[in-house]
Motif scaffolding. Structure first.
Motif: not given
Length: 124
Positions: A53-54, A59-62
């Motif tokens: 979840v974090t 992040s822009d690209d998890p």
């Protein structure tokens, strides 16, 4: 009661290079909330639903992130002989919900806060 009576002896893990979508799929398949992150034959960390979840939120690209990048590396462990209440207290103190169970330096299982709560709820 001792951890030996409540821990889950199966260890589900992923490699440090596993992508977050792979991690999420593995957790979903196994219906678990944490995986051991493995590098060769050692535990490099633990990745949890909270870590996923974090990563999604920050992040822009998890999908481009790896388990090794997002896992908690400050690993707290429990041993089979420890009292469940002591382990629950340690988990609360450190804000963790899953703790690896260690025997002679080897990861042999995992115990969750849910496991410990069920024990207290079902106790006579």
């Amino acid at each position: 009661m001792r951890i030996a009576n409540v821990y889950r002896p199966l260890v589900f893990g992923c490699s440090v290079s596993a992508t977050l979508p792979e991690v999420a799929r593995r957790m979903t398949e196994k219906n678990i909330g944490a995986l051991a992150v493995l590098e060769a034959d050692r535990v490099a960390g633990v990745i949890t639903e909270r870590d996923l979840v974090t990563a999604l939120a920050t992040s822009d690209d998890p999908a481009g992130l790896s388990a090794g990048m997002c896992a908690s590396s400050d690993i707290k462990t429990a041993t089979l002989d420890e009292d469940t209440r002591e382990v629950a207290r340690r988990m609360l103190d450190h804000g963790i919900r899953h703790i690896p169970v260690d025997q002679d330096g080897r990861l042999i299982g995992m115990v969750s806060m849910r496991d410990l709560l069920a024990l207290e709820t079902l106790a006579p």
